[in-house]
Design a protein around this motif. Sequence first.
Motif, PDB file in Angstrom:
ATOM      1  N   ARG A   1       0.837  -1.209   0.000  1.00  0.00           N
ATOM      2  CA  ARG A   1       0.000   0.000   0.000  1.00  0.00           C
ATOM      3  C   ARG A   1       0.868   1.254   0.000  1.00  0.00           C
ATOM      4  NH1 ARG A   1      -4.456  -2.288   4.178  1.00  0.00           N
ATOM      5  NH2 ARG A   1      -5.977  -3.047   2.645  1.00  0.00           N
ATOM      6  N   ASP A   2       1.915   1.267   0.813  1.00  0.00           N
ATOM      7  CA  ASP A   2       2.818   2.417   0.856  1.00  0.00           C
ATOM      8  C   ASP A   2       3.515   2.614  -0.487  1.00  0.00           C
ATOM      9  OD1 ASP A   2       2.109   2.802   3.489  1.00  0.00           O
ATOM     10  OD2 ASP A   2       3.949   1.934   4.333  1.00  0.00           O
ATOM     11  N   LEU A   3       3.977   1.522  -1.088  1.00  0.00           N
ATOM     12  CA  LEU A   3       4.632   1.607  -2.391  1.00  0.00           C
ATOM     13  C   LEU A   3       3.665   2.099  -3.464  1.00  0.00           C
ATOM     14  CD1 LEU A   3       6.701  -1.709  -2.258  1.00  0.00           C
ATOM     15  CD2 LEU A   3       7.672   0.597  -2.458  1.00  0.00           C
ATOM     16  N   ALA A   4       2.409   1.669  -3.361  1.00  0.00           N
ATOM     17  CA  ALA A   4       1.410   2.104  -4.336  1.00  0.00           C
ATOM     18  C   ALA A   4       1.228   3.620  -4.276  1.00  0.00           C
ATOM     19  CB  ALA A   4       0.082   1.397  -4.070  1.00  0.00           C
ATOM     20  N   VAL A   5       1.094   4.157  -3.071  1.00  0.00           N
ATOM     21  CA  VAL A   5       0.914   5.595  -2.913  1.00  0.00           C
ATOM     22  C   VAL A   5       2.145   6.348  -3.403  1.00  0.00           C
ATOM     23  CG1 VAL A   5       0.593   7.447  -1.226  1.00  0.00           C
ATOM     24  CG2 VAL A   5      -0.754   5.341  -1.043  1.00  0.00           C
ATOM     25  N   GLU A   6       3.332   5.835  -3.085  1.00  0.00           N
ATOM     26  CA  GLU A   6       4.577   6.453  -3.544  1.00  0.00           C
ATOM     27  C   GLU A   6       4.655   6.515  -5.063  1.00  0.00           C
ATOM     28  OE1 GLU A   6       7.972   4.445  -1.943  1.00  0.00           O
ATOM     29  OE2 GLU A   6       7.272   4.638   0.130  1.00  0.00           O
ATOM     30  N   ASN A   7       3.967   5.578  -5.729  1.00  0.00           N
ATOM     31  CA  ASN A   7       4.021   5.497  -7.182  1.00  0.00           C
ATOM     32  C   ASN A   7       2.761   6.032  -7.856  1.00  0.00           C
ATOM     33  OD1 ASN A   7       6.590   3.893  -8.233  1.00  0.00           O
ATOM     34  ND2 ASN A   7       5.997   3.030  -6.235  1.00  0.00           N
TER      35      ASN A   7
END
Length: 367
Positions: A192-198
């Motif tokens: 989820r964190d990686l998704a938001v970062e991207n």
Amino acid sequence: MKTRARVIAFYLPQYHPFKENDEWWGKGFTEWTNVGKAKPLFRGHYQPRVPADLGYYDLRCPWVREAQADMAREAGVEGFMYWHYWFGNGRTLMAEIFDEVLKSGKPDFPFCLGWANHSWSRRTWNSDAQNHKNVDLMIQEYPGDEDIISHFYNVLPAFKDKRYIAVDGKPIFMIYDPAALPDAPHFIKMWRDLAVENGLKGIHFVGLAGGWLSKHQKILEMGFDAIAPSNLWYAESKTKGKIIKMIEHKLRIYFPKIAPLDKYKYKDIIAHLFTEYDKMENGYPSIVPNWDRSPRGGRRAVIYTGSTPELFKKHVLDAMELIKDKQPEHKILFLRSWNEWAEGNYMEPDLKFGHGYLDALKEVILG
């Protein structure tokens, strides 16, 4: 085209030769190898199953994939959920077909991914292996954070594709065996964190919930947004009786040649398939046209008998009742499956029923 439900069909990308299958089973092995050599195990057993319109196709052919998408769209299917194989440390199998769909932009038909996070053994795909010692072919591993990150970036191009299916603005991602993850909440948070970062809003995680119903709530407690109840075992136990089901299951493991076949009437299964979990706003019911895994499992297989397009239509109507009051985004039905021919679990036309199952689905979903 207005639909009354969001039907997402499981899709197996197995119908093409690849290096590992050549090494394990012999040159040119595909899922059709099992399907074509299947034998009836009792009087009236519908085997082998022969494909009609598309024949024994090869998924490397773009026209096949286009024809599948056209057929699914016409029947009211929103998109395909391609099974995705990531065994850890960058090891994948059967990725070529989806990669081609992604890179080519064709077919222009919605899709999402489901992580089939299970090991492959000799008995996973081939009924002949039932008579031999089981051998591990590809072990599912979970090496740690570096692998979690690598896995995310492997699927990120798919998440960003305009065709990717979203729920509440987030790409949907199914996990086949949630309980197998060493630390599911950690995995979910990292992605989820990686998704938001991207640049994404997040990820809508769906856990496939099989086995006993007690497992369903545990999956939601891991942090999954939703569950896809897979209640086949539950329905079989309700039909046959839990104790008899367990005893026969053990007999088939240790004495497969003399144990009774694991047979059920399809009409009895669909009568018991849905539970309270399917009615939940974040419970996405499965609709199942049939089940007969004997091409892969031989005498160990679960076999449903007597499925017809008419019974399947009743089954889909029952599912529609479960989702009618849900938010439009959550009116999801997982169709299990589009093309699992060696599980007797497919929608594509065959010589016996033609377009019967597709027409039944169309009548309910498109009205």
